[in-house]
Scaffold this active site. Sequence first.
Site, PDB file in Angstrom:
ATOM      1  N   MET A   1      29.578  -9.605  48.509  1.00 38.97           N
ATOM      2  CA  MET A   1      30.807  -9.156  47.862  1.00 38.97           C
ATOM      3  C   MET A   1      30.542  -7.865  47.074  1.00 38.97           C
ATOM      4  SD  MET A   1      33.095 -11.399  48.745  1.00 38.97           S
ATOM      5  CE  MET A   1      33.157 -13.077  49.367  1.00 38.97           C
ATOM      6  N   CYS A   2      31.545  -7.407  46.395  1.00 37.43           N
ATOM      7  CA  CYS A   2      31.444  -6.118  45.733  1.00 37.43           C
ATOM      8  C   CYS A   2      31.869  -6.277  44.272  1.00 37.43           C
ATOM      9  CB  CYS A   2      32.366  -5.116  46.415  1.00 37.43           C
ATOM     10  SG  CYS A   2      32.200  -5.124  48.203  1.00 37.43           S
TER      11      CYS A   2
END
Lengths: 271, 271
Positions: A1-2
């Site tokens: 994810m970011c």
Amino acid sequence: MCQLLGMNCNVPTDICFSFTGFQARGGITDHHTDGWGITFFEGKGVRQFLDPKPSAHSPVADFIRTYPIKSTNVIAHIRKATQGDTKLENTHPFVREMWGRYWSFAHNGDLKNFEPAFDGRYRPVGNTDSEKAFCFILQELQKTFGDEAPSMEALGNKLHELTLALATFGVFNFLLSNGEFMLAHCSTKLASIIRKAPFNVAQLKDQDVKIDFSAVTTNKDQVAVIATNPLTDNEVWSIHEPGTLLLFSEGAVVTQYKTVPGPITNCISNA
Amino acid sequence: MCQLLGMNCNVPTDICFSFTGFQARGGITDHHTDGWGITFFEGKGVRQFLDPKPSAHSPVADFIRTYPIKSTNVIAHIRKATQGDTKLENTHPFVREMWGRYWSFAHNGDLKNFEPAFDGRYRPVGNTDSEKAFCFILQELQKTFGDEAPSMEALGNKLHELTLALATFGVFNFLLSNGEFMLAHCSTKLASIIRKAPFNVAQLKDQDVKIDFSAVTTNKDQVAVIATNPLTDNEVWSIHEPGTLLLFSEGAVVTQYKTVPGPITNCISNA
């Protein structure tokens, strides 16, 4: 994810302090090392700085951290790739023009098997699920409203509907702005804080840096900062419930929508 | 008027040397002080740095001059405003997406009474004649070829036709790239040089800076640099005739078109 970072304010404000903490998450205090980017709206114009290098070791990020660019809407993103290689064209935030304004979008999440049909009006350049989602959103807004921008209320309602549809494909935390408002969706994880008078000292979590906001603000300033995780450890951040879509304008939440099934789908609040 | 700088190469190359001379023209050796910008294509991605400040005094320009970004197509512009205020949204180069690729455009000139009808597909954000011309070009290409990119030859011929039409409105020196090719139009003033082995030392005109290209290149490298005025004073630049449209690819001129009335409208050359 970011990781996501957004700012929406009622006066042009620089993001150097928040970005200092955020930058460290791209390779020092966290492992989101597949590039980073930031978009600043200044009037109708937009400046976009992108780098496929980890933000913690990016000369462009060092420059942004130390060069104050005053903006009313900022979107930043550090990437941990799920779909799409670590390439410039896959680096968020993305920018497109619609209705004579620039729009910018960044996504933290993963949309599985999301393969929309594009009519050619907006087409992804890279191969991320995120850019597909952005192009799909703009295409659907344009189909719905034609060639003239609708009211913010009508736009918010349509974006709520589109968020509900897209969130069925997977994790869909995002920030979207056209330079006038900021839309922030908490699919799984998102926090925000609204700073206004009386301003205080804030201390970053990710770096040994603090700032006295009372020395650099006026009583009228109001600044909303939105981030995947709180950036400071001595302030009270709102930790949003999954399934919350927030429309920020002038540094305040103007509308809040639910994006999980339930009786309340649209409630106004004055944060 | 403004000044243009372009680069088209067969291997990713940095533009630090040429930009060092170019930057000085925005407030030191020349008076183009109404902002500047640069676009770097890297694969299908694009990086755009814009600043409404004069390039000679812009911290962003100082950063670009010293940070080597390797690119096969670069467009830079320093602005002397004729139409449109000195604002970020009026700062060249402009960027839009078409056919799943980014396109970038910068203009030196002045199109009088150019008020095309826009169908909504591409719309200017600022109020320059230049951004209008760019949006009009993309709109007409999209109308002609639909949703799929044509061959470079077909594209070149259509762009030749559009350049002829637009040049009737006034001075129309421009650079246009989609990351694959660079189109350069000499309406009144444009020069270029193609550097290839054997490489030599080059000396800037605008700064006391020189470089030995033989130390930083291979025998296979070929780099075309295009500028309003030659940037070096010890090399032979081609000074183009007004009414010349050049299509560069891989550091070479692949097609040359005339844009003033005359019998030769399309001739292939191997520069």
